[in-house]
Design a protein around this motif. Sequence first.
Motif, mmCIF file in Angstrom:
data_model
loop_
_atom_site.group_PDB
_atom_site.id
_atom_site.type_symbol
_atom_site.label_atom_id
_atom_site.label_comp_id
_atom_site.label_asym_id
_atom_site.label_seq_id
_atom_site.Cartn_x
_atom_site.Cartn_y
_atom_site.Cartn_z
ATOM 1 N N VAL A 96 0.859 -1.183 0.000
ATOM 2 C CA VAL A 96 0.000 0.000 0.000
ATOM 3 C C VAL A 96 0.898 1.238 0.000
ATOM 4 C CG1 VAL A 96 -1.847 1.275 1.136
ATOM 5 C CG2 VAL A 96 -1.791 -1.231 1.273
ATOM 6 N N ASN A 97 1.013 1.886 -1.154
ATOM 7 C CA ASN A 97 1.780 3.123 -1.277
ATOM 8 C C ASN A 97 0.872 4.280 -0.887
ATOM 9 O OD1 ASN A 97 4.483 2.501 -2.258
ATOM 10 N ND2 ASN A 97 3.493 1.767 -4.128
ATOM 11 N N ASN A 98 0.938 4.652 0.380
ATOM 12 C CA ASN A 98 0.018 5.647 0.920
ATOM 13 C C ASN A 98 0.701 6.951 1.325
ATOM 14 O OD1 ASN A 98 -2.434 6.621 2.644
ATOM 15 N ND2 ASN A 98 -0.741 6.447 4.107
ATOM 16 N N ALA A 99 1.989 6.922 1.621
ATOM 17 C CA ALA A 99 2.659 8.096 2.192
ATOM 18 C C ALA A 99 2.555 9.309 1.285
ATOM 19 C CB ALA A 99 4.131 7.780 2.456
ATOM 20 N N GLY A 100 2.335 10.463 1.893
ATOM 21 C CA GLY A 100 2.266 11.694 1.125
ATOM 22 C C GLY A 100 1.942 12.863 2.033
ATOM 23 N N PHE A 101 1.985 14.056 1.473
ATOM 24 C CA PHE A 101 1.634 15.240 2.247
ATOM 25 C C PHE A 101 1.239 16.372 1.313
ATOM 26 C CE2 PHE A 101 6.220 15.283 1.587
ATOM 27 C CZ PHE A 101 6.483 16.576 1.155
ATOM 28 N N GLY A 102 0.479 17.322 1.863
ATOM 29 C CA GLY A 102 0.072 18.483 1.094
ATOM 30 C C GLY A 102 1.130 19.566 1.145
ATOM 31 N N LEU A 103 1.311 20.243 0.034
ATOM 32 C CA LEU A 103 2.359 21.257 -0.051
ATOM 33 C C LEU A 103 1.908 22.623 0.465
ATOM 34 C CD1 LEU A 103 3.673 20.142 -3.498
ATOM 35 C CD2 LEU A 103 5.118 20.433 -1.498
ATOM 36 N N ALA A 104 0.687 23.020 0.139
ATOM 37 C CA ALA A 104 0.145 24.301 0.596
ATOM 38 C C ALA A 104 1.077 25.462 0.270
ATOM 39 C CB ALA A 104 -0.139 24.249 2.099
ATOM 40 N N GLN A 105 1.616 25.458 -0.936
ATOM 41 C CA GLN A 105 2.431 26.588 -1.389
ATOM 42 C C GLN A 105 2.331 26.693 -2.904
ATOM 43 O OE1 GLN A 105 6.591 25.817 -0.445
ATOM 44 N NE2 GLN A 105 6.864 24.569 -2.271
ATOM 45 N N ARG A 106 2.595 27.882 -3.416
ATOM 46 C CA ARG A 106 2.689 28.061 -4.855
ATOM 47 C C ARG A 106 4.024 27.538 -5.335
ATOM 48 N NH1 ARG A 106 -1.018 31.479 -7.167
ATOM 49 N NH2 ARG A 106 -2.372 32.619 -5.724
ATOM 50 N N PHE A 107 4.049 27.036 -6.563
ATOM 51 C CA PHE A 107 5.315 26.580 -7.124
ATOM 52 C C PHE A 107 6.247 27.764 -7.382
ATOM 53 C CE2 PHE A 107 8.027 25.557 -10.781
ATOM 54 C CZ PHE A 107 8.714 24.471 -10.238
ATOM 55 N N VAL A 108 5.704 28.813 -7.984
ATOM 56 C CA VAL A 108 6.503 30.013 -8.260
ATOM 57 C C VAL A 108 6.746 30.743 -6.943
ATOM 58 C CG1 VAL A 108 6.636 32.192 -9.514
ATOM 59 C CG2 VAL A 108 5.538 30.203 -10.573
ATOM 60 N N GLY A 109 8.001 30.836 -6.561
ATOM 61 C CA GLY A 109 8.341 31.490 -5.305
ATOM 62 C C GLY A 109 8.283 30.582 -4.099
ATOM 63 N N GLY A 110 7.855 29.336 -4.292
ATOM 64 C CA GLY A 110 7.781 28.396 -3.184
ATOM 65 C C GLY A 110 9.134 27.777 -2.876
ATOM 66 N N ASP A 111 9.156 26.973 -1.822
ATOM 67 C CA ASP A 111 10.379 26.306 -1.376
ATOM 68 C C ASP A 111 10.647 25.112 -2.293
ATOM 69 O OD1 ASP A 111 12.395 24.933 -0.097
ATOM 70 O OD2 ASP A 111 11.417 24.881 1.865
ATOM 71 N N LEU A 112 11.706 25.193 -3.107
ATOM 72 C CA LEU A 112 11.996 24.133 -4.060
ATOM 73 C C LEU A 112 12.370 22.836 -3.351
ATOM 74 C CD1 LEU A 112 12.255 23.239 -6.984
ATOM 75 C CD2 LEU A 112 14.620 24.083 -6.964
ATOM 76 N N ALA A 113 13.037 22.930 -2.228
ATOM 77 C CA ALA A 113 13.410 21.720 -1.487
ATOM 78 C C ALA A 113 12.161 20.952 -1.053
ATOM 79 C CB ALA A 113 14.264 22.085 -0.277
ATOM 80 N N ARG A 114 11.132 21.682 -0.658
ATOM 81 C CA ARG A 114 9.874 21.029 -0.268
ATOM 82 C C ARG A 114 9.216 20.373 -1.474
ATOM 83 N NH1 ARG A 114 6.431 21.053 4.036
ATOM 84 N NH2 ARG A 114 4.176 21.115 3.637
ATOM 85 N N GLU A 115 9.295 21.034 -2.628
ATOM 86 C CA GLU A 115 8.761 20.441 -3.855
ATOM 87 C C GLU A 115 9.492 19.143 -4.191
ATOM 88 O OE1 GLU A 115 6.231 21.335 -5.567
ATOM 89 O OE2 GLU A 115 5.822 23.409 -4.978
ATOM 90 N N GLU A 116 10.800 19.141 -4.043
ATOM 91 C CA GLU A 116 11.581 17.947 -4.342
ATOM 92 C C GLU A 116 11.271 16.826 -3.356
ATOM 93 O OE1 GLU A 116 15.648 19.377 -6.431
ATOM 94 O OE2 GLU A 116 15.423 19.983 -4.331
ATOM 95 N N GLN A 117 11.066 17.185 -2.087
ATOM 96 C CA GLN A 117 10.696 16.185 -1.091
ATOM 97 C C GLN A 117 9.368 15.535 -1.454
ATOM 98 O OE1 GLN A 117 9.555 17.656 2.800
ATOM 99 N NE2 GLN A 117 10.329 15.825 3.822
ATOM 100 N N ALA A 118 8.396 16.352 -1.865
ATOM 101 C CA ALA A 118 7.096 15.811 -2.256
ATOM 102 C C ALA A 118 7.227 14.894 -3.457
ATOM 103 C CB ALA A 118 6.132 16.957 -2.570
ATOM 104 N N LEU A 119 8.024 15.284 -4.435
ATOM 105 C CA LEU A 119 8.245 14.443 -5.611
ATOM 106 C C LEU A 119 8.876 13.113 -5.211
ATOM 107 C CD1 LEU A 119 8.135 14.467 -8.792
ATOM 108 C CD2 LEU A 119 10.535 15.149 -8.693
#
Length: 264
Positions: free
Chosen positions: A84-107
Amino acid sequence: MGTALVTGASAGLGLEFAWQLATAHHDVVLVARDEERLTRLARQLEAAAGVRAEVLVADLADRAQVDRVADRIRSDEDPVGLLVNNAGFGLAQRFVGGDLAREEQALDVMVRAVMVLSHAAAGSMVARGRGAILNVGSMAALLASGTYSAHKAWVRSFTEGLAVELKGTGVTATAVNPGFVHTEFHARGDIDTRAYPEVAWLDAQDVVADALAAVRRGSVLTTPSLRYRTAAGLVRIAPRSAVRAFGRYRKQIEHPSLDEPADT
């Protein structure tokens, strides 16, 4: 199904998957970052359901730790019959100007880990001639809600392609695509949900029951609840310009907490 391995098992849908699988007399491997929560849950499951609950602490944003989970999936000792691949989280940020490290973590968590763990599971399960992979997607896959939508669209498409490859092997792939669910997901992701009426929300128990029933049927895609199946149908036939106009349906709360994102 035999033994089931659940990622993000310490909270939200993952916690409910663990309970429903254990009470159906399946041994479970519980994967998340929070060792204290996992250990407490394992003890509760063993006491309440009489099953074996194994704790595997891992951060799925870290490739080396993902590989440890993949090694457990490939193990012939107490083999994993359901992933069961369930792990995940909501980003709650815009991509433009957002934290790129958080985007990479989500990916890493919602795309790369799903791919790596599914690869390990599919190889082992096909060799045994049985097994199932269940990926937790989202209604967001049909929308244009930033990179979260993109990640979940990948999960949906990946699962369908995997199901095609697995046909005739005795192994299945299923994606469950829920809408809003009452869990810790939104609070821990600092996502404002005050604008959404109670009718928009689903219970975690119902979502998990629907997903596991779909696995038993061998269904490739399932959307829990009639209202969300209807909504999905409307979105599919709507012009994409209208879907894009709907835009981001999740907003960051005015005073976000410093909590970590949902367990990975």
